[in-house]
Design a protein around this motif. Structure first.
Motif, short mmCIF file in Angstrom:
data_model
loop_
_atom_site.label_atom_id
_atom_site.label_comp_id
_atom_site.label_asym_id
_atom_site.label_seq_id
_atom_site.Cartn_x
_atom_site.Cartn_y
_atom_site.Cartn_z
N GLU A 40 1.07 -1.36 -0.03
CA GLU A 40 -0.08 0.20 0.02
C GLU A 40 0.90 1.34 -0.05
O GLU A 40 0.51 2.04 -0.81
CB GLU A 40 -1.01 0.01 1.33
CG GLU A 40 -1.94 1.06 1.22
CD GLU A 40 -2.95 0.94 2.33
OE1 GLU A 40 -3.94 1.71 2.34
OE2 GLU A 40 -2.84 -0.20 3.08
N PHE A 41 2.01 1.33 0.83
CA PHE A 41 2.71 2.45 0.97
C PHE A 41 4.32 2.60 0.19
O PHE A 41 4.95 2.93 0.47
CB PHE A 41 2.92 2.78 2.42
CG PHE A 41 1.87 3.04 3.08
CD1 PHE A 41 1.17 4.19 3.23
CD2 PHE A 41 1.26 2.17 3.97
CE1 PHE A 41 -0.17 4.43 3.63
CE2 PHE A 41 0.10 2.15 4.56
CZ PHE A 41 -0.36 3.33 4.64
N ARG A 42 4.22 1.39 -0.78
CA ARG A 42 5.39 1.10 -1.46
C ARG A 42 5.58 2.36 -2.85
O ARG A 42 4.50 2.64 -3.55
CB ARG A 42 5.49 -0.29 -2.18
CG ARG A 42 6.81 -0.33 -2.72
CD ARG A 42 6.66 -1.78 -3.59
NE ARG A 42 5.73 -1.66 -4.60
CZ ARG A 42 5.82 -2.84 -5.56
NH1 ARG A 42 6.27 -3.84 -5.18
NH2 ARG A 42 5.03 -2.72 -6.33
N ILE A 43 6.62 2.87 -2.80
CA ILE A 43 6.81 4.00 -3.75
C ILE A 43 7.59 3.35 -4.98
O ILE A 43 8.52 2.86 -4.77
CB ILE A 43 7.66 5.34 -3.24
CG1 ILE A 43 6.51 5.87 -2.02
CG2 ILE A 43 7.81 6.19 -4.30
CD1 ILE A 43 7.60 6.95 -1.35
N PRO A 44 7.01 3.36 -6.09
CA PRO A 44 7.64 2.68 -7.19
C PRO A 44 8.93 3.62 -7.63
O PRO A 44 9.13 4.75 -7.69
CB PRO A 44 6.66 2.46 -8.42
CG PRO A 44 5.47 3.70 -8.10
CD PRO A 44 5.47 3.70 -6.47
N GLU A 45 9.82 2.77 -8.18
CA GLU A 45 10.96 3.57 -8.42
C GLU A 45 10.80 4.31 -9.84
O GLU A 45 10.26 3.32 -10.76
CB GLU A 45 12.26 2.52 -8.72
CG GLU A 45 13.57 3.09 -9.07
CD GLU A 45 14.94 2.12 -9.02
OE1 GLU A 45 15.70 2.41 -9.30
OE2 GLU A 45 14.36 0.86 -8.80
N ARG A 46 11.23 5.36 -10.03
CA ARG A 46 11.01 6.20 -11.16
C ARG A 46 11.93 5.51 -12.36
O ARG A 46 13.31 5.18 -12.14
CB ARG A 46 11.20 7.45 -11.00
CG ARG A 46 11.04 8.52 -12.32
CD ARG A 46 11.02 9.86 -11.82
NE ARG A 46 10.97 10.92 -13.02
CZ ARG A 46 10.83 12.34 -12.80
NH1 ARG A 46 11.15 12.69 -11.65
NH2 ARG A 46 10.51 12.83 -13.97
N PRO A 47 11.42 5.42 -13.63
CA PRO A 47 12.21 4.99 -14.37
C PRO A 47 13.38 5.81 -15.08
O PRO A 47 13.16 6.94 -15.11
CB PRO A 47 11.43 4.27 -15.74
CG PRO A 47 10.32 5.48 -15.41
CD PRO A 47 10.10 5.40 -13.98
N LYS A 48 14.45 5.40 -15.19
CA LYS A 48 15.77 6.16 -15.69
C LYS A 48 15.66 6.28 -17.03
O LYS A 48 15.39 5.29 -17.78
CB LYS A 48 16.78 5.80 -14.99
CG LYS A 48 17.13 5.63 -13.49
CD LYS A 48 18.32 5.30 -13.02
CE LYS A 48 18.36 5.12 -11.49
NZ LYS A 48 19.92 4.83 -10.92
#
Length: 204
Positions: A40-48
């Motif tokens: 629920e509180f996981r922040i997905p990693e922004r694609p580089k």
């Protein structure tokens, strides 16, 4: 266990609300289920992005914005040109000239009304004359029909009067009986194949 109960409960509600809908088996988590508490509180990693890709996207965005700005500028200039052209077409006149033009148009309108009135009266006169002719013809036909009926009735009356002369009354009853007895008539006869009439011979 909880997940199983939630799935069953959701399917039962959907089956009750959506009759005749066929459900498919999901290989992954169904869409209608909430996010798992562990995610629920996981922040997905922004694609580089690579530097080349970033530069290419910037170039495309700048090109798009430049083209759209050119189109907007062209449309604004066209709108202003049409506005000036429309404004220049209008001719401003004084109240005296407007009154004079109004009177001229009123005079023209009155002339048209007179012409139309004359044409209307002529049309009504022709229609009235045609209607009078029609009524006259109907009256003549009605009179002819009545006269014909009277003539037929007169002929029938005269015919009945002539027939009444041959009626048997109380005064000529004895004479008619004697005439019948003196001249008997035999109505028995036959017709052969050659259409010859053979009457019955008197027995006397």
């Amino acid at each position: 266990m909880l997940r199983y109960l939630i799935i069953n409960k959701t399917i039962q509600n959907l089956e009750n609300n959506l009759l005749g809908v066929q459900f498919l088996r999901w290989r992954r988590k169904p869409r209608w289920l909430p996010v798992a508490k562990s995610k629920e509180f996981r922040i997905p990693e922004r694609p580089k992005q690579s530097e080349e890709e970033k530069l290419e996207l910037m170039r495309l965005h700048n090109q798009y914005r430049t083209q759209m700005r050119s189109v907007r500028s062209y449309l604004i200039k066209e709108w202003e040109a049409n506005k000036q052209k429309t404004t220049s077409d209008h001719v401003y006149i004084t109240p005296e000239e407007a009154e004079k033009e109004f009177q001229m148009r009123m005079q023209l309108n009155n002339e048209w009304n007179k012409t139309i009135s004359i044409e209307r009266e002529e049309k009504l006169r022709i229609e009235l004359k045609a209607k009078e002719e029609l009524i006259k013809n109907k009256l003549e036909n009605a009179e002819y029909y009545i006269e014909r009926k009277r003539e037929q009735a007169r002929e029938e009356v005269l015919e009945q009067i002539e027939l009444a002369k041959t009626f048997i009354t109380r005064e000529n009853l004895e004479a008619k009986i004697e005439e019948i007895l003196a001249n008997p008539v035999n109505h028995n006869f036959c017709v052969d194949l050659e259409k010859n009439i053979h009457r019955e011979m008197d027995k006397n």
